[in-house]
Design an enzyme around this catalytic site. Structure first.
Site, PDB file in Angstrom:
ATOM      1  N   ASP A 154       0.863  -1.188   0.000  1.00 45.50           N
ATOM      2  CA  ASP A 154       0.000   0.000   0.000  1.00 45.50           C
ATOM      3  C   ASP A 154       0.899   1.239   0.000  1.00 45.50           C
ATOM      4  O   ASP A 154       1.410   1.650   1.047  1.00 45.50           O
ATOM      5  CB  ASP A 154      -0.910   0.005   1.230  1.00 45.50           C
ATOM      6  CG  ASP A 154      -1.980  -1.068   1.174  1.00 45.50           C
ATOM      7  OD1 ASP A 154      -1.726  -2.145   0.585  1.00 45.50           O
ATOM      8  OD2 ASP A 154      -3.069  -0.862   1.727  1.00 45.50           O
ATOM      9  N   LYS A 217      -6.790   3.212  -3.490  1.00 47.39           N
ATOM     10  CA  LYS A 217      -7.247   3.239  -2.101  1.00 47.39           C
ATOM     11  C   LYS A 217      -7.506   4.676  -1.685  1.00 47.39           C
ATOM     12  O   LYS A 217      -6.753   5.580  -2.069  1.00 47.39           O
ATOM     13  CB  LYS A 217      -6.171   2.597  -1.214  1.00 47.39           C
ATOM     14  CG  LYS A 217      -6.445   2.599   0.277  1.00 47.39           C
ATOM     15  CD  LYS A 217      -5.292   1.889   1.002  1.00 47.39           C
ATOM     16  CE  LYS A 217      -5.404   2.024   2.518  1.00 47.39           C
ATOM     17  NZ  LYS A 217      -4.265   1.388   3.221  1.00 47.39           N
ATOM     18  N   LYS A 253     -10.187   0.073  -2.622  1.00 49.30           N
ATOM     19  CA  LYS A 253     -10.054  -0.123  -1.183  1.00 49.30           C
ATOM     20  C   LYS A 253     -10.365   1.178  -0.443  1.00 49.30           C
ATOM     21  O   LYS A 253      -9.549   2.095  -0.433  1.00 49.30           O
ATOM     22  CB  LYS A 253      -8.645  -0.598  -0.824  1.00 49.30           C
ATOM     23  CG  LYS A 253      -8.432  -0.809   0.682  1.00 49.30           C
ATOM     24  CD  LYS A 253      -7.030  -1.319   0.985  1.00 49.30           C
ATOM     25  CE  LYS A 253      -6.780  -1.414   2.487  1.00 49.30           C
ATOM     26  NZ  LYS A 253      -5.413  -1.905   2.809  1.00 49.30           N
TER      27      LYS A 253
END
Length: 317
Positions: A154, A217, A253
């Site tokens: 991430d 995300k 996400k």
């Protein structure tokens, strides 16, 4: 499923994209008022949502013992009584991943291996949460996490470049990060609360996908504004447009502020309505959360037994 290999930067597409804020708000209100999960399906939807959680610990006092507990909870997210009542075979219901800092990736990898859990380790990287380190250090952090067993990375984008509309420079940085990830999937955190407006969110989403992000995300969870449904809608529309143009499916996400069963049902409704049933699986949908699982477990227990449980009665492990 074929990974997103990215495309050359299409600045014309990026710069001509513009978001109508009022239309976004109207669409979200329509979803909330006309699309709800029927009570008879709550159990199934909540059980499925568990499979989409990246169970996360990103605290300053993280240590091998609490990472080990997190891994145990990821492999056994709800009590055996609930598993039996749901009619699920033991070991089949797990979270989507375990998410930790790079320094704790090895602990998480070993913890999951020890209990025989086939759950990927995700690691934040690139100077999380601010990204305020040199590109060289950010790339080295990715490589360190991958070498220690992280299957998902991430990364945080450089918000300065996004705010200044320096899309070529942002694209180039993301290409380098994608290369450093190797076979590990790259989830690009846009830090939407720091991008000022929805048009910037949409444009940053496009650039991240063009550079080969496997997921986009919303947030680090550390900003003042994190995952909201209007922002999620804008990012979903970017994912849909990118898929139509390239054929690549990119995951989504949301993270930050998703704490209750009601929250997660709303997000799953958004996925189904905007991107289809495929986005109700953890291959394409993840939820960054730490406290959410506790609330889901309490709700499942309540619906199955009629009893109300305190949060401390649903332990981490």
């Amino acid at each position: 499923m074929e990974r997103n290999s990215g495309i050359p930067l299409d600045l014309g597409w990026v710069n001509r994209s513009c978001i109508n804020d009022q239309a976004v708000k109207g669409r979200v209100q329509d979803l909330l008022s006309s699309r709800t999960v029927q009570s008879g399906h709550h159990l199934n939807w909540l059980a499925r949502s568990i499979q989409c959680i990246d169970l996360t610990t990103l605290a300053g006092d993280d240590c091998p013992s609490n990472v080990s507990r997190l891994c145990s909870k990821a492999a056994n997210p709800v009590s055996n009584d609930i598993i039996k009542a749901l009619g699920i075979d033991h070991g089949l219901l797990t979270t989507g991943a375990v998410c930790v800092y790079p320094a704790r990736v090895a602990n998480a990898y070993q913890g999951l291996e020890k209990i025989g859990a086939n759950i990927p380790v995700a690691s934040v990287a690139t100077g999380f949460p601010t990204g305020q380190t040199s590109l060289t250090l950010r790339l080295e952090e990715i490589k360190f996490a991958v070498q220690n067993g992280a299957k998902e990375i991430d990364i945080v984008i450089n918000r300065e470049l996004a705010l200044a509309q320096k899309w070529e420079e942002l694209y180039t940085e993301l290409l380098e990060m994608r290369k450093a990830c190797g076979e590990s999937h790259m989830k690009s955190i846009l830090a939407v609360g720091e991008l000022c407006n929805l048009t910037n969110v949409y444009r940053a989403s496009l650039v991240a996908m063009m550079a080969g992000s496997d997921f986009i995300k919303t947030s680090t969870g550390k900003e003042t504004v994190n995952a909201t449904l209007p922002i999620g809608l804008v990012m979903c529309r970017a994912i849909r447009a990118y898929n139509r143009k390239t054929g690549f499916q990119v995951g989504f996400k949301p993270a930050g502020g998703i704490r209750t069963s009601k929250d997660v049902l709303q997000w799953m409704t958004l996925m189904k309505e905007e991107l289809g049933d495929e986005y109700l699986t953890n291959h394409l949908f993840r939820i960054g959360a730490s406290a959410l699982l506790n609330d889901i477990e309490r709700n499942l227990a309540n619906q199955l037994t009629g009893d109300y449980f305190l949060p401390e009665e649903m332990p981490m492990a």
